[in-house]
Design an enzyme around this catalytic site. Structure first.
Site, PDB file in Angstrom:
ATOM      1  CE  LYS A 117      -3.679  -2.401   2.231  1.00 37.16           C
ATOM      2  NZ  LYS A 117      -4.827  -2.383   3.120  1.00 37.16           N
ATOM      3  CD  GLU A 201      -5.341   5.352   4.767  1.00 40.13           C
ATOM      4  OE1 GLU A 201      -6.481   4.900   4.985  1.00 40.13           O
ATOM      5  OE2 GLU A 201      -4.720   5.154   3.709  1.00 40.13           O
ATOM      6  CG  HIS A 236     -12.627  -7.002   6.087  1.00 43.91           C
ATOM      7  ND1 HIS A 236     -12.675  -5.670   5.758  1.00 43.91           N
ATOM      8  CD2 HIS A 236     -12.308  -7.065   7.408  1.00 43.91           C
ATOM      9  CE1 HIS A 236     -12.380  -4.960   6.851  1.00 43.91           C
ATOM     10  NE2 HIS A 236     -12.171  -5.777   7.855  1.00 43.91           N
ATOM     11  NE  ARG A 293      -8.790 -10.458  -6.760  1.00 43.30           N
ATOM     12  CZ  ARG A 293      -8.545  -9.692  -5.725  1.00 43.30           C
ATOM     13  NH1 ARG A 293      -7.301  -9.337  -5.432  1.00 43.30           N
ATOM     14  NH2 ARG A 293      -9.539  -9.259  -4.956  1.00 43.30           N
TER      15      ARG A 293
END
Ligand code: MV4
Length: 498
Positions: A117, A201, A236, A293
Site C-alpha cells: 500500500k 490514516e 471483509h 487481477r
C-alpha cells in the site's frame, strides 16, 4: 502473438467462466486440478486436463513449477490465473514468463507496487489522486505517531502496508491507546506478512466501498468500465455487489474513473485491474488500493457494459489493443451479484460443507449463474466454500433487484445450508432498497433472528410432512422413510407455494 491454447491455473466457477470465453474465441483449454476436483465440471469442460497433486492448494494449485511443466508438455501458450491462488504472485508470474509462457495479467513489477500500500501511494503521488489524510511512509516511532494522529484527529486507523482485505488494520480511538495498538499492529504485520511496515490514516467512519474496473493494453490505451458498489460485506467478505452504484453522480463517476485510469498509468498496468476507493458521507472519494487481477464480482460490470472482460484480457495478452474506446462505453441497465456460500447464516456463517443433494439453478430473463458444481457433488473442505455467483440484470435497479429475489426463490439447494436466505434478507431491507447503506450494513441490521421466520416455516413444513408420512403408513418401510426424511429439506420449495 495469437494464443491457441490456454491453461487455466484455477478451479471451480472461475475456471469454467474463463474456459467458456476461450472456447468462444476458438482457443483450446487445459485444466489443471487437484485430487479433490477430479469430478468437477471445469475438468470435464477443458479440452485436456491434468491432475497436479493432492487436495491442499499448496500441493496443487500453487505448484507453479508443476503447472509450467504441464504447459511445456501440452504446448500451452498462455496461463490464465483467475483470482486467488497465483493471480497476484509476482514471483510465480516471473517464473511463468521466464519459461516463455504468456501470463494473462499485469507485469510482476505492477503486482509488487500494488501489493504494497505504501509503494502504491508513492507510485500515484505525481498524479492528483485523493487519498485519506495520513502518513506518507511507514511509521514506527510512537511519539511521531501521536503527533500525526493529533494533527489528523482521532479515531485513526493503523494499516499494514502489506495487508489487504481488512487484514492488519486497527482502529485507535484515543491517544492513550495509540502506543500499545501500534506495537500490536507492527508485530501482527511481521508475523502475518513478513513486513512490519505500518502507516496511519484518518478513520473514515461510514464509508461505502466503491471500486472501478480498468483495462489497459500494451499500446498505452487505458479505459475504465465504471464502478461496482461493494459495500454489502461481512467481515471483509463481499456478500452483494452491484453496478452501477446508486449514489454516484455522473460527475463523481467520471472523476473516479479518471483517477482509476491514472492509478493504472502510474504502475504501467497491463490487463484487467480494479482500483478500490472509499466514498465518505459527503461523497468525497479516496484511493485505497489496486487489485491486480480479474475479480470475483466482474460479471456485474460485464452485464452493464456488454464487455466480456476475459476476452479483453486475452486480447490484451496477445498484444492487441482494447476492442473499444472510452467514448464507446455506456452504462446500460443495472446488475446485482450475490455470492452463494455453503455457510450457515443462522450459525455464525460456519462453513457447511457436504453433498449437494439437490442443486437446481434459477434461469429465465436477466439471470446468470456462474457456478462450478452440479447436483450430487461434495463441496470440498480444502477451498473457499463458494458454491456459485448469482447475477441478475434489469433495465433499472428495481427490476434487477426483483429478479434477484425471484432467482433466489427459484434456486433449489439442499444438503448444505447456504447464504441465500441471508442475501434475500439484505435485498429486502428498506435501507438496501433505498440505497442508504455503507460498509456497516450487515453488522448494523443482520442478526440470526431475522432468519427465524424462515426456520419456523421449515419446522412447520417438517411437522406437516411427518404427519403426512405417518398417516400414509410410510413408517412400515424404513428405507423409504429415511430417503423421504432427506427430502424433507427439499420439499420446502414446493410447499412455499401453499
Ligand atoms: C479504511 C476504512 C476507514 N478509513 N480506511 C478495509 C479493507 C481495506 N481494503 C481498506 N478497508 C478500510 N479502510 C480508512 N482510512 C474502512 C475500511 C473498511 C472497509 C473498506 C471497504 C469495505 C469494507 C470495509 C469494512 C470495514 C472497514
Amino acid at each position: 502473438m495469437k494464443i491457441k491454447k490456454i491453461l487455466v491455473a484455477n478451479r471451480g466457477e472461475i475456471a469454467l467462466r474463463i474456459m467458456r470465453t476461450a472456447k468462444d474465441m476458438g482457443i483450446k483449454t487445459v485444466a489443471v486440478f487437484s485430487e479433490a476436483d477430479r469430478t468437477a465440471p471445469f475438468v470435464r469442460y477443458a479440452d485436456e486436463a491434468v491432475c497436479i497433486g493432492p487436495p491442499p492448494s499448496a500441493e496443487s494449485y500453487l505448484q507453479v513449477d508443476k503447472i509450467i511443466k504441464v504447459c511445456k508438455d501440452l504446448g500451452v501458450d498462455a496461463i490464465h490465473p483467475g483470482y486467488g491462488f497465483l493471480s497476484e504472485n509476482a514471483d510465480a508470474t516471473r517464473r511463468i514468463t521466464d519459461a516463455g509462457i504468456i501470463f494473462i495479467g499485469p507485469s510482476p513489477e505492477a503486482m509488487e507496487v500494488m501489493g504494497s500500500k505504501l509503494a502504491a501511494k508513492a507510485a500515484v503521488k505525481k498524479y492528483n489522486i485523493p487519498m485519506v489524510p495520513g502518513t506518507e511512509g511507514a511509521i514506527d516511532d510512537p511519539e511521531e505517531a501521536k503527533k500525526v494522529a493529533k494533527e489528523i484527529g482521532f479515531p485513526i486507523l493503523i494499516k499494514a502496508s502489506a495487508g489487504g482485505g481488512g487484514k492488519g488494520m486497527r482502529i485507535v480511538e484515543s491517544e492513550e491507546m495509540l502506543e500499545e495498538q501500534m506495537q500490536r499492529a507492527i508485530s501482527e504485520a511481521v508475523s502475518a506478512f513478513g513486513d512490519g511496515s505500518v502507516f496511519i490514516e484518518r478513520y473514515v467512519g461510514s464509508p461505502r466501498h466503491i471500486e472501478i474496473q480498468v483495462l489497459a493494453d500494451t499500446h498505452g490505451n487505458i479505459v475504465h468500465l465504471f464502478e461496482r458498489e461493494c459495500s454489502i460485506q461481512r467481515r471483509h467478505q463481499k456478500v452483494i455487489e452491484e453496478a452501477p452504484s446508486s449514489v454516484l453522480t455522473p460527475e463523481i463517476r467520471e472523476a473516479m474513473g479518471k483517477c482509476a485510469v491514472d492509478v493504472a498509468r502510474a504502475c504501467n498496468y497491463v490487463g484487467a485491474g480494479t482500483v478500490e476507493f472509499l466514498l465518505d458521507e459527503n461523497k468525497n472519494f479516496y484511493f485505497l488500493e489496486m487489485n491486480t487481477r480479474l475479480q470475483v464480482e466482474h460479471p456485474v460490470t460485464e452485464q452493464i457494459t456488454g464487455v466480456d472482460l476475459v476476452r479483453e484480457q486475452i486480447n490484451i495478452a496477445e498484444g492487441s489493443p482494447i476492442s473499444f474506446k472510452q467514448e464507446d462505453l455506456k452504462i446500460l441497465g443495472h446488475s446485482f451479484e450475490v455470492r452463494v456460500y455453503a455457510e450457515d447464516p443462522a450459525n455464525n456463517f460456519l462453513p457447511d460443507i457436504g453433498k449437494l443433494n439437490t442443486y437446481n439453478r434459477p434461469a429465465g430473463p436477466g439471470v446468470r449463474v456462474d457456478d462450478g458444481f452440479e447436483q450430487g457433488m461434495e463441496i470440498p473442505i480444502y477451498y473457499d466454500p463458494m458454491i456459485s455467483k448469482l447475477i441478475t440484470y434489469g433495465k433499472d435497479r428495481e427490476e434487477a433487484r426483483q429478479r434477484m429475489i425471484r432467482a433466489i426463490d427459484e434456486y433449489q439447494i439442499s444438503g448444505v445450508e447456504t447464504t441465500l436466505p441471508f442475501c434475500k434478507f439484505a435485498l429486502q431491507h428498506p435501507n438496501f432498497i433505498s440505497g442508504d447503506f455503507d460498509t456497516h450494513f450487515v453488522a448494523k441490521y443482520f442478526t440470526p433472528e431475522v432468519l427465524k421466520q424462515k426456520n419456523n416455516e421449515k419446522e412447520e413444513i417438517a411437522a406437516l410432512l411427518a404427519t403426512f408420512y405417518h398417516q400414509t403408513s410410510m413408517k412400515s418401510n424404513p428405507a423409504q422413510q429415511s430417503s423421504l426424511n432427506k427430502d424433507c429439506k427439499q420439499s420446502k420449495w414446493k410447499l412455499k407455494r401453499k
